[in-house]
Design a protein around this motif. Structure first.
Motif, PDB file in Angstrom:
ATOM      1  N   GLY A 131       0.785  -1.136  -0.130  1.00 28.23           N
ATOM      2  CA  GLY A 131       0.235  -0.168  -0.379  1.00 28.23           C
ATOM      3  C   GLY A 131       0.824   1.435   0.054  1.00 28.23           C
ATOM      4  O   GLY A 131       2.197   1.359   0.601  1.00 28.23           O
ATOM      5  N   VAL A 132       0.240   2.223  -0.945  1.00 26.36           N
ATOM      6  CA  VAL A 132       1.414   3.158  -1.253  1.00 26.36           C
ATOM      7  C   VAL A 132       0.152   4.943  -0.625  1.00 26.36           C
ATOM      8  O   VAL A 132      -0.078   4.250  -0.955  1.00 26.36           O
ATOM      9  CB  VAL A 132       2.514   3.594  -1.917  1.00 26.36           C
ATOM     10  CG1 VAL A 132       2.918   2.472  -2.384  1.00 26.36           C
ATOM     11  CG2 VAL A 132       1.533   3.394  -3.694  1.00 26.36           C
ATOM     12  N   GLY A 133       0.958   5.613  -0.746  1.00 23.04           N
ATOM     13  CA  GLY A 133       0.659   7.322  -0.432  1.00 23.04           C
ATOM     14  C   GLY A 133      -0.456   7.480   1.016  1.00 23.04           C
ATOM     15  O   GLY A 133      -0.352   6.338   2.068  1.00 23.04           O
ATOM     16  N   GLU A 134      -1.250   8.122   1.019  1.00 21.40           N
ATOM     17  CA  GLU A 134      -1.197   8.463   2.339  1.00 21.40           C
ATOM     18  C   GLU A 134      -2.433   7.901   2.798  1.00 21.40           C
ATOM     19  O   GLU A 134      -3.613   7.736   1.940  1.00 21.40           O
ATOM     20  CB  GLU A 134      -2.457   9.731   1.967  1.00 21.40           C
ATOM     21  CG  GLU A 134      -2.754  10.670   3.993  1.00 21.40           C
ATOM     22  CD  GLU A 134      -4.005  11.387   3.477  1.00 21.40           C
ATOM     23  OE1 GLU A 134      -4.577  12.376   4.431  1.00 21.40           O
ATOM     24  OE2 GLU A 134      -3.663  12.052   2.491  1.00 21.40           O
ATOM     25  N   GLY A 170      -5.641  -0.190  -2.361  1.00 17.18           N
ATOM     26  CA  GLY A 170      -5.358  -0.331  -1.529  1.00 17.18           C
ATOM     27  C   GLY A 170      -6.231  -1.092  -0.543  1.00 17.18           C
ATOM     28  O   GLY A 170      -4.835  -2.714   0.138  1.00 17.18           O
ATOM     29  N   ASP A 171      -6.515  -1.333  -0.556  1.00 21.99           N
ATOM     30  CA  ASP A 171      -7.540  -2.257   0.164  1.00 21.99           C
ATOM     31  C   ASP A 171      -7.662  -3.671   0.021  1.00 21.99           C
ATOM     32  O   ASP A 171      -7.876  -4.862   0.225  1.00 21.99           O
ATOM     33  CB  ASP A 171      -8.832  -2.234   0.854  1.00 21.99           C
ATOM     34  CG  ASP A 171     -10.472  -1.599  -0.060  1.00 21.99           C
ATOM     35  OD1 ASP A 171      -9.749  -1.855  -1.535  1.00 21.99           O
ATOM     36  OD2 ASP A 171     -10.768  -1.603  -0.571  1.00 21.99           O
ATOM     37  N   LYS A 172      -7.530  -3.686  -1.469  1.00 23.81           N
ATOM     38  CA  LYS A 172      -6.961  -4.805  -2.335  1.00 23.81           C
ATOM     39  C   LYS A 172      -6.029  -5.648  -2.166  1.00 23.81           C
ATOM     40  O   LYS A 172      -5.599  -6.774  -2.492  1.00 23.81           O
ATOM     41  CB  LYS A 172      -7.522  -4.777  -3.995  1.00 23.81           C
ATOM     42  CG  LYS A 172      -8.736  -4.595  -3.386  1.00 23.81           C
ATOM     43  CD  LYS A 172      -9.668  -5.289  -3.308  1.00 23.81           C
ATOM     44  CE  LYS A 172     -11.046  -5.252  -4.146  1.00 23.81           C
ATOM     45  NZ  LYS A 172     -11.037  -5.748  -5.542  1.00 23.81           N
ATOM     46  N   LEU A 173      -4.804  -5.187  -0.747  1.00 26.71           N
ATOM     47  CA  LEU A 173      -3.324  -5.492  -0.921  1.00 26.71           C
ATOM     48  C   LEU A 173      -3.440  -7.224  -0.541  1.00 26.71           C
ATOM     49  O   LEU A 173      -3.223  -8.368  -1.213  1.00 26.71           O
ATOM     50  CB  LEU A 173      -2.913  -4.715   0.264  1.00 26.71           C
ATOM     51  CG  LEU A 173      -1.274  -5.284   0.624  1.00 26.71           C
ATOM     52  CD1 LEU A 173      -0.669  -5.386  -0.618  1.00 26.71           C
ATOM     53  CD2 LEU A 173      -0.657  -4.757   1.478  1.00 26.71           C
ATOM     54  N   GLY A 174      -4.392  -7.748   0.306  1.00 23.36           N
ATOM     55  CA  GLY A 174      -4.723  -8.864   0.858  1.00 23.36           C
ATOM     56  C   GLY A 174      -5.047  -9.764  -1.205  1.00 23.36           C
ATOM     57  O   GLY A 174      -4.374 -11.148  -0.448  1.00 23.36           O
ATOM     58  N   VAL A 175      -5.207  -9.027  -1.467  1.00 23.42           N
ATOM     59  CA  VAL A 175      -6.345 -10.457  -2.862  1.00 23.42           C
ATOM     60  C   VAL A 175      -4.386 -10.698  -3.442  1.00 23.42           C
ATOM     61  O   VAL A 175      -4.811 -11.137  -4.094  1.00 23.42           O
ATOM     62  CB  VAL A 175      -6.423  -9.315  -3.519  1.00 23.42           C
ATOM     63  CG1 VAL A 175      -7.016 -10.574  -5.116  1.00 23.42           C
ATOM     64  CG2 VAL A 175      -8.127  -9.074  -2.785  1.00 23.42           C
ATOM     65  N   LYS A 223       0.028  -0.808  -5.121  1.00 21.10           N
ATOM     66  CA  LYS A 223       1.703  -0.799  -6.076  1.00 21.10           C
ATOM     67  C   LYS A 223       1.613  -1.987  -5.902  1.00 21.10           C
ATOM     68  O   LYS A 223       2.544  -2.595  -5.138  1.00 21.10           O
ATOM     69  CB  LYS A 223       2.388   0.339  -5.782  1.00 21.10           C
ATOM     70  CG  LYS A 223       3.870   0.686  -6.571  1.00 21.10           C
ATOM     71  CD  LYS A 223       4.764   1.320  -5.717  1.00 21.10           C
ATOM     72  CE  LYS A 223       5.722   1.491  -6.863  1.00 21.10           C
ATOM     73  NZ  LYS A 223       5.624   1.553  -8.019  1.00 21.10           N
ATOM     74  N   VAL A 224       1.861  -2.973  -7.162  1.00 17.87           N
ATOM     75  CA  VAL A 224       2.629  -3.991  -7.476  1.00 17.87           C
ATOM     76  C   VAL A 224       3.729  -4.103  -8.775  1.00 17.87           C
ATOM     77  O   VAL A 224       3.553  -2.754  -9.680  1.00 17.87           O
ATOM     78  CB  VAL A 224       1.472  -5.183  -8.294  1.00 17.87           C
ATOM     79  CG1 VAL A 224       0.038  -4.702  -7.273  1.00 17.87           C
ATOM     80  CG2 VAL A 224       0.890  -4.139  -9.399  1.00 17.87           C
TER      81      VAL A 224
END
Length: 563
Positions: free
Chosen positions: A497-500, A525-530, A506-507
């Motif tokens: 996750g990036v940014g505020e 950002g909430d999809k990082l776990g995917v 970011k991938v």
């Protein structure tokens, strides 16, 4: 999010067009999906020509409009150029008045006050014309439904020419000319012009009588391109030509007012997206926060130092507008939650102190949050005024027509409208609007949709493809940026996750050993776990370029990801 893959054209058609144009099959598929099936159509798409603009005299009443303006000039009459306070209206007024002023001095402008006069032609504006000796009013981006007001002007000996692009009612006003390609009896070949586009057709017609070609009128197209972007009209046909050359003017030789804004924001090359999200909000902010005439003053100014001063004022209006729209959006979201209305088919909110100039933006924000037809009301004099926004595929204008017994006045488009009603009608309207929408909307329209042009493999992602896709621009309704889907992707271990508040994703991904290709997903950002821990996933994305330390690389602009 719903991922909807567009139907793929017949393979033999793809192969035929690919061979004819000497392009990859994927490019041929994208063109066919846009209705482009021949070499000639592809040439017109990739190389728009001003010579392909239609003859303005094909528009109903154009002869009458030009004749009346020429008569006014011959008789040394005073001409008032009247337009709405939004981007389409103010650019239209700047365009026509600056053009007429190049050869005729008795021209003035009038923008109605959003708060004391409201949308469109006003009695106050007609009274102003009478008091100041104007015998001809040219109305732009408004007027096609102003039957009573045009009759009022006629009683005072004031003629009207209307240049509009909204849907007419059953009866047209008794103006000298009503230029509107959406008239049932108008055979003009292109129906999707914005108000400024109709104004430009009038300028084109006037210019042709003075021996001017469209090339001589190029300098006005930065105004037209701004209106096309801001009014969200299809960027097809004539609009594509006007937007294409308007952006060229904006980036090479913009009018002084635009140059002042561009220098202020320090942007090298503007796209239509920049026009929509950077230029247009600033032009709009004048009418929202203060008065639309500030925008017209900026757009017509020829002295750079004065334009810079105007641009600074407008920048402050825009800053104030952003603060207000954030505050009101939060209040509206709280109201929806406190009323237990999260699961309705509509959002209808009201507070009497909300700023009328930003309720349209707030309606758009609420639509992004709850994705359903939305109205935001505030107090306006003795009545309530609202801005309406819809979701893709649902006609909010028709829904309002079915609630017309609760409404004093309304107008607009399929996806955006405005209305007024009496305060005592509010609760009845709110119930009726919910009922109408719940009974008529397809429930799937309440789930945001991503339309995918093509499923592709990373082996197809070559620099040549990106170069060609860039030539599809300018993008907009009718020609959206191509969206692709790829499956069986795996992050190489750098997902984060990036940014505020790490709200962006970011991938760096591979597919079947090809890659890695970097990607950025704004607000994902909430999809990082995917995607983390080398899980397999699918993604929908647009192609983008990332520049880092002088190196340009392909990048995926992620729209959504799923396991």
């Amino acid at each position: 999010m719903r991922w909807t893959i567009k139907p793929k054209p017949e393979q033999h058609e793809i192969d035929r067009l690919a061979a004819e144009l000497k392009v990859e099959p994927l490019v041929a598929q994208l063109l066919l999906q846009r209705g482009i099936s021949t070499y000639g159509e592809a040439k017109a798409f990739f190389r728009p020509q001003l010579s392909e603009l239609h003859d303005p005299f094909l528009m109903k009443d154009m002869d009458a409009a030009v004749g009346r303006i020429e008569k006014a000039i011959d008789n040394e009459e005073n001409i008032l150029v009247f337009g709405d306070y939004d981007v389409d209206g103010t650019t239209s007024v700047a365009l026509l008045s600056s053009y007429l002023s190049t050869y005729y001095p008795n021209v003035a402008t009038y923008i109605p006050d959003r708060y004391t006069e409201g949308y469109g032609i006003s009695y106050q504006g007609i009274d102003f014309a009478e008091d100041n000796g104007f015998s001809l009013i040219i109305a732009l981006d408004c007027g096609v439904k102003a039957i009573d007001k045009i009759a009022y002007a006629k009683e005072k000996g004031i003629d009207f020419i209307i240049c509009d692009h909204h849907r007419p009612g059953e009866t047209l006003p008794e103006a000298v000319a009503v230029l509107d390609p959406k008239r049932d009896d108008c055979s003009y070949p292109y129906k999707e012009l914005c108000g400024c586009g109709v104004g430009f057709k009038l300028v084109q017609a006037l210019g042709s009588r003075r021996g001017q070609t469209t090339n001589d009128l190029m300098s006005y197209l930065d105004l037209v391109a701004t209106a096309i972007g801001a009014d969200i009209v299809p960027i097809t046909g004539e609009n594509r030509i006007l937007a294409y050359y308007g952006l060229r003017v904006m980036n090479t030789d913009p009018r002084t007012g635009f140059k002042a804004i561009i220098d202020q924001i320090k942007k090298d090359e503007l796209t239509i997206t920049d026009v929509v999200f950077i230029i247009a909000p600033r032009i709009n902010a004048a009418g929202r926060m203060e008065h639309g005439r500030h925008a017209v003053n900026l757009l017509m100014e020829t002295d750079y130092e004065q334009a810079v001063a105007f641009a600074k004022s407008i920048e402050q209006f825009n800053t104030d507008r952003r603060t207000l729209d954030q505050e009101i959006t939060e209040e509206a979201l709280i109201q929806i939650r406190e009323n237990g209305e999260e699961n309705r088919f509509t959002s209808v909110v009201y507070k009497d102190h909300w700023h009328k100039g930003v309720i349209g933006i707030v309606a758009s924000r609420l639509t992004e949050t709850y994705y359903r037809p939305t109205l935001v009301f505030t107090k306006s004099g003795e009545k309530l005024a609202a801005s309406a926004r819809s979701v893709s595929g649902f006609d909010v204008y028709n829904a309002l027509m079915d609630c017309s017994d609760c409404i004093e006045q309304f107008g607009g488009h399929k996806y955006a409208a405005g209305l007024t009603l009496l305060e005592e009608q509010f609760e009845a309207f709110k119930s009726q609007f919910e009922k109408v929408v719940s009974e008529t909307i397809d429930p799937t329209l309440l789930i945001p949709e991503i339309k995918v042009d093509a499923v592709i493999d990373f082996k197809d992602l070559r620099p040549r493809l990106m170069r060609i896709i860039k030539q599809f621009a300018p993008f907009g309704p009718g020609n959206m940026t191509p969206v692709f889907m790829a499956e069986n992707l795996m992050d190489t271990g750098y997902a984060k996750g990036v940014g505020e508040d790490e709200k962006h994703l970011k991938v760096s991904v591979k597919q079947n050993g090809i890659g890695p290709i970097g990607g950025i997903g704004f607000n994902l950002g909430d999809k990082l776990g995917v995607v983390s821990n080398k899980k397999r996933f699918s993604a929908v994305f647009c192609l983008d370029e990332n520049e880092w330390q002088g190196q340009i690389s392909l990048q995926l602009k992620l729209k959504d990801v799923r396991s």
